[in-house]
Write a protein that holds these residues in place. Structure first.
Motif, PDB file in Angstrom:
ATOM      1  N   SER A 126       0.828  -1.206   0.000  1.00  0.00           N
ATOM      2  CA  SER A 126       0.000   0.000   0.000  1.00  0.00           C
ATOM      3  C   SER A 126       0.863   1.257   0.000  1.00  0.00           C
ATOM      4  O   SER A 126       0.561   2.228  -0.686  1.00  0.00           O
ATOM      5  N   THR A 127       1.924   1.208   0.772  1.00  0.00           N
ATOM      6  CA  THR A 127       2.867   2.328   0.776  1.00  0.00           C
ATOM      7  C   THR A 127       3.405   2.556  -0.628  1.00  0.00           C
ATOM      8  O   THR A 127       3.508   3.688  -1.102  1.00  0.00           O
ATOM      9  N   TYR A 128       3.723   1.448  -1.294  1.00  0.00           N
ATOM     10  CA  TYR A 128       4.256   1.547  -2.652  1.00  0.00           C
ATOM     11  C   TYR A 128       3.229   2.206  -3.571  1.00  0.00           C
ATOM     12  O   TYR A 128       3.543   3.126  -4.323  1.00  0.00           O
ATOM     13  N   LEU A 129       1.974   1.761  -3.473  1.00  0.00           N
ATOM     14  CA  LEU A 129       0.913   2.317  -4.319  1.00  0.00           C
ATOM     15  C   LEU A 129       0.770   3.817  -4.085  1.00  0.00           C
ATOM     16  O   LEU A 129       0.653   4.608  -5.021  1.00  0.00           O
ATOM     17  N   ARG A 130       0.798   4.213  -2.810  1.00  0.00           N
ATOM     18  CA  ARG A 130       0.556   5.610  -2.458  1.00  0.00           C
ATOM     19  C   ARG A 130       1.729   6.523  -2.773  1.00  0.00           C
ATOM     20  O   ARG A 130       1.630   7.734  -2.620  1.00  0.00           O
ATOM     21  N   LEU A 131       2.842   5.925  -3.197  1.00  0.00           N
ATOM     22  CA  LEU A 131       3.954   6.755  -3.647  1.00  0.00           C
ATOM     23  C   LEU A 131       3.597   7.483  -4.934  1.00  0.00           C
ATOM     24  O   LEU A 131       4.024   8.600  -5.176  1.00  0.00           O
ATOM     25  N   PHE A 132       2.781   6.804  -5.754  1.00  0.00           N
ATOM     26  CA  PHE A 132       2.589   7.309  -7.113  1.00  0.00           C
ATOM     27  C   PHE A 132       1.711   8.554  -7.175  1.00  0.00           C
ATOM     28  O   PHE A 132       1.710   9.257  -8.181  1.00  0.00           O
ATOM     29  N   ASN A 133       0.894   8.796  -6.148  1.00  0.00           N
ATOM     30  CA  ASN A 133       0.199  10.094  -6.120  1.00  0.00           C
ATOM     31  C   ASN A 133       0.576  10.893  -4.870  1.00  0.00           C
ATOM     32  O   ASN A 133      -0.115  11.809  -4.477  1.00  0.00           O
ATOM     33  N   ARG A 134       1.679  10.507  -4.290  1.00  0.00           N
ATOM     34  CA  ARG A 134       2.262  11.228  -3.149  1.00  0.00           C
ATOM     35  C   ARG A 134       1.312  11.354  -1.971  1.00  0.00           C
ATOM     36  O   ARG A 134       1.286  12.363  -1.289  1.00  0.00           O
ATOM     37  N   MET A 135       0.508  10.316  -1.747  1.00  0.00           N
ATOM     38  CA  MET A 135      -0.377  10.319  -0.591  1.00  0.00           C
ATOM     39  C   MET A 135       0.391  10.114   0.704  1.00  0.00           C
ATOM     40  O   MET A 135      -0.077  10.450   1.787  1.00  0.00           O
ATOM     41  N   ASN A 136       1.612   9.514   0.588  1.00  0.00           N
ATOM     42  CA  ASN A 136       2.410   9.309   1.797  1.00  0.00           C
ATOM     43  C   ASN A 136       2.938  10.617   2.366  1.00  0.00           C
ATOM     44  O   ASN A 136       3.396  10.656   3.501  1.00  0.00           O
ATOM     45  N   ASP A 137       2.863  11.676   1.570  1.00  0.00           N
ATOM     46  CA  ASP A 137       3.383  12.963   2.041  1.00  0.00           C
ATOM     47  C   ASP A 137       2.715  13.410   3.337  1.00  0.00           C
ATOM     48  O   ASP A 137       3.277  14.193   4.088  1.00  0.00           O
ATOM     49  N   TYR A 138       1.482  12.909   3.577  1.00  0.00           N
ATOM     50  CA  TYR A 138       0.759  13.358   4.770  1.00  0.00           C
ATOM     51  C   TYR A 138       1.191  12.634   6.035  1.00  0.00           C
ATOM     52  O   TYR A 138       0.721  12.924   7.113  1.00  0.00           O
ATOM     53  N   ILE A 139       2.053  11.620   5.864  1.00  0.00           N
ATOM     54  CA  ILE A 139       2.549  10.912   7.048  1.00  0.00           C
ATOM     55  C   ILE A 139       3.821  11.603   7.509  1.00  0.00           C
ATOM     56  O   ILE A 139       4.781  11.733   6.752  1.00  0.00           O
ATOM     57  N   ASP A 140       3.812  12.078   8.754  1.00  0.00           N
ATOM     58  CA  ASP A 140       4.898  12.933   9.249  1.00  0.00           C
ATOM     59  C   ASP A 140       6.264  12.271   9.161  1.00  0.00           C
ATOM     60  O   ASP A 140       7.246  12.915   8.844  1.00  0.00           O
ATOM     61  N   THR A 141       6.313  10.957   9.481  1.00  0.00           N
ATOM     62  CA  THR A 141       7.613  10.307   9.579  1.00  0.00           C
ATOM     63  C   THR A 141       8.113   9.756   8.249  1.00  0.00           C
ATOM     64  O   THR A 141       9.172   9.163   8.180  1.00  0.00           O
ATOM     65  N   PHE A 142       7.333   9.973   7.183  1.00  0.00           N
ATOM     66  CA  PHE A 142       7.684   9.404   5.883  1.00  0.00           C
ATOM     67  C   PHE A 142       8.908  10.099   5.281  1.00  0.00           C
ATOM     68  O   PHE A 142       8.987  11.317   5.232  1.00  0.00           O
ATOM     69  N   HIS A 143       9.893   9.303   4.879  1.00  0.00           N
ATOM     70  CA  HIS A 143      10.942   9.849   4.026  1.00  0.00           C
ATOM     71  C   HIS A 143      11.465   8.761   3.105  1.00  0.00           C
ATOM     72  O   HIS A 143      11.273   7.573   3.360  1.00  0.00           O
ATOM     73  N   MET A 144      12.103   9.162   2.044  1.00  0.00           N
ATOM     74  CA  MET A 144      12.462   8.172   1.029  1.00  0.00           C
ATOM     75  C   MET A 144      13.715   8.597   0.279  1.00  0.00           C
ATOM     76  O   MET A 144      14.149   9.740   0.355  1.00  0.00           O
ATOM     77  N   SER A 145      14.268   7.634  -0.458  1.00  0.00           N
ATOM     78  CA  SER A 145      15.335   7.967  -1.401  1.00  0.00           C
ATOM     79  C   SER A 145      15.059   7.203  -2.676  1.00  0.00           C
ATOM     80  O   SER A 145      14.281   6.258  -2.687  1.00  0.00           O
TER      81      SER A 145
END
Lengths: 290, 306
Positions: free
Chosen positions: A83-102
């Motif tokens: 689900s995290t992977y899916l939500r990367l594509f429309n940047r829905m994870n941006d709303y999770i405070d602790t989210f970061h990525m490379s």
């Protein structure tokens, strides 16, 4: 082999090189690349992707391409990162405070995590349908035109046209055409979910992300949504997260199996279900764990 | 006692239990259960009985005094000629102005805290202080209002000075109500809006606030019904007890119903006490009606969210 894998899983570092021989995920992904489709047919692409929630390493070095005009299913046990992977594509994870990525997430050849990307514009191209039908507490008509109205489109004839087109595309038109002013909440669960699909289609996206779109629906309503997906892939690229193995095997063209943040196996759906390359995959798709 | 506990495999139960008889422990539990039930009922009724006694007492004293003349007359030195027109007109003015001032401020602050504020020490400090403000005695607000609105901003003893003071008094309540109402908006609604390309403000304006409006209104009305009964801060800022005119604008001097009641109860003549009782009935009616509207809105809002 066992010890190496163990080390990687424990440390779970993104420092592992792509070409490191032990790295299963990259093997699986490149296997897919070679076996099925040339890269040019990919609508979405992730390279060297690592996602963290705080210290928790949720997705580990995912290299994966998603074919355009096809249905790609993401499967795996709960908490595997799909689900995290899916939500990367429309940047829905941006709303999770602790989210970061490379790493990179490419739509076409544009990295959607570049600083100059406007998320509102991205979401017009990459629509999303959620797990639980979530229509706005407004009329059917207002639900469908919401995405257009927030873009400043207010011309009645344009909106009327968009409503009819979107509702026809989502196979809902015949059921609701006489009560477009009725509250969306008065529809059945299945109808509500198709309305949510219509609402997404009205914005005319390229990609539709579906996060377990039928998990809250009965089998008949689910079947309708599945038929709809197959119909829609002619015009759209569809990525779906599902816990339902039958659904994945019925509707998807390609299938990716995630486990504990790794992309374990990725291939066309038929091979995945008939000749899985990894034991883990086989155990999961046959229902022996997960 | 029981052989079954001694063996690993419990013997099949052959005992016939009489379902109409409670065991010793169950009897005790049942007794405790009942005790608390009746204690709860008693606690509820003590408050209600006192209130009922008060209302009946007031009604006996005052209900005969309420007539059209009482509502439309100016105050007078003669008790039987005195009316509450300036008082309830002043209360209505105060109510309207306080609502106009406090609602936008409170809602905006609530939206900020729930939707925009990031976790920071500064915001935490602000939150704690707003909670503290809700507990500050109202007379302190009166002194603050006298200094800031009355003197510094030059509103004097006007309706505006009173309304600003009361707005400040109920602001923390509105902020908290707004935050609670916004928190209750399901996140799926926000996701749907964001997912269609809406900005944060569009999502707030089209989804969050409409869905939260019932809760916000409920909180606002309840806090206003508190404001309409406040006397202390208005005494401090200089609201008059004797106002022989109806205020015609926000800069006019004024009185309010509680002030009028206070004034009448402090007089020795019995006739004025009757007037006070009648005015109390009017004031109670106003607050009951406002609370009724608040409860109605809350019920409708809860139904809509499902």
């Amino acid at each position: 082999m066992m010890t190496t894998e163990f080390l990687i899983d424990t440390h779970g570092t993104p420092r592992v090189k792509l070409d490191a021989p032990v790295y299963r995920a990259s093997e699986a992904a490149s296997a897919y690349d070679a076996r099925v489709k040339p890269q040019s047919t990919f609508k979405l692409h992730t390279t060297d992707l690592n996602v963290y929630y705080g210290d928790h390493h949720v997705l580990k070095n995912i290299n994966m391409g998603i074919e355009s005009n096809a249905i790609t299913a993401l499967i795996g046990p709960s908490g595997c990162g799909k689900s995290t992977y899916l939500r990367l594509f429309n940047r829905m994870n941006d709303y999770i405070d602790t989210f970061h990525m490379s790493g990179q997430v490419l739509l076409g050849d544009k990295n959607i995590y570049d600083k100059d990307v406007a998320t509102e514009e991205l979401r017009k191209l990459v629509g999303m349908v959620f797990q639980k039908p979530n229509p706005f507490p407004k009329s059917i008509y207002d639900n469908v035109v919401y995405g257009l109205k927030i873009q400043g489109i207010n011309k009645k004839s344009t909106l009327d046209e968009a409503v009819e087109r979107a509702l026809r595309q989502s196979a809902l038109w015949d059921e609701v055409k006489h009560d477009l002013k009725k509250s969306a909440l008065s529809l059945s669960g299945g109808q509500q979910q198709r309305l949510c699909i219509a609402r997404t289609l009205a914005v005319q996206p390229d990609v539709i992300l579906m996060d377990e779109p039928t998990s809250a629906l009965d089998p008949i309503a689910s079947a309708k949504i599945e038929d709809l997906m197959v119909e829609l892939k002619k015009e759209y690229t569809i990525v779906i997260v599902t816990h339902n193995m039958q659904q994945a095997s019925r509707v998807s063209d390609n299938c990716a199996f995630f486990y504990m943040g790794d992309l374990v196996e990725y291939s066309d759906t038929k091979s995945m279900f008939t000749h899985p390359q990894k034991t883990q995959t086989q155990n999961y798709v046959t229902g022996r764990f997960g | 006692m029981n052989n079954a506990t001694d063996t690993l495999i419990p013997a099949p139960r052959t005992r016939v239990t009489d379902l109409t008889q409670r065991s010793h422990t169950a009897r005790r539990n049942h007794l405790i259960d009942q005790t608390f039930k009746y204690l709860g009922v008693a606690a509820t009724f003590i408050g209600l009985i006192v209130l009922a006694y008060f209302i009946i007492d007031i009604a006996i004293d005052g209900i005969g005094r309420i007539d059209w003349d009482f509502l439309t007359s100016l105050p007078s030195r003669k008790a039987e000629k005195a009316g509450i027109l300036p008082a309830w007109a002043g209360s209505a003015w105060i109510l309207a102005l306080t609502a106009i001032i406090s609602l936008p401020l409170g809602v905006a602050a609530g939206v900020y805290f729930e939707e925009y504020a990031k976790e920071s020490r500064m915001n935490h400090l602000l939150e704690v202080n707003i909670a503290n403000l809700a507990g500050v005695p109202s007379i302190i607000y009166g002194i603050l209002g006298l200094e800031v609105f009355g003197r510094l901003m030059g509103f004097g003893e006007s309706l505006l000075a009173g309304a600003f003071t009361l707005a400040l008094l109920i602001l923390p309540i509105i902020i908290v109500a707004t935050r609670e109402a916004i928190k209750a908006v399901p996140s799926t609604l926000r996701e749907a809006s964001y997912g269609l390309g809406a900005t944060k403000w569009q999502t707030i304006k089209w989804q969050v606030l409409p869905a939260a409006s019932g809760g916000i209104l409920t909180g606002t009305i309840l806090s206003l019904s508190r404001a309409v009964g406040e006397t202390a801060p208005l005494i401090v800022i200089g609201a008059l007890a004797y106002v022989p005119f109806v205020p015609s604008g926000p800069m006019d001097q004024f009185t309010v119903l509680p002030m009028q009641i206070f004034n009448w109860t402090s007089r020795p003549q019995a006739a004025f006490l009757t007037n006070a009782a009648a005015a109390i009935i009017v004031l109670l009616l106003i607050t009951f009606i406002m609370n009724g509207i608040a409860i109605y809105l809350r019920n409708r809002w809860q139904k809509n969210l499902k």
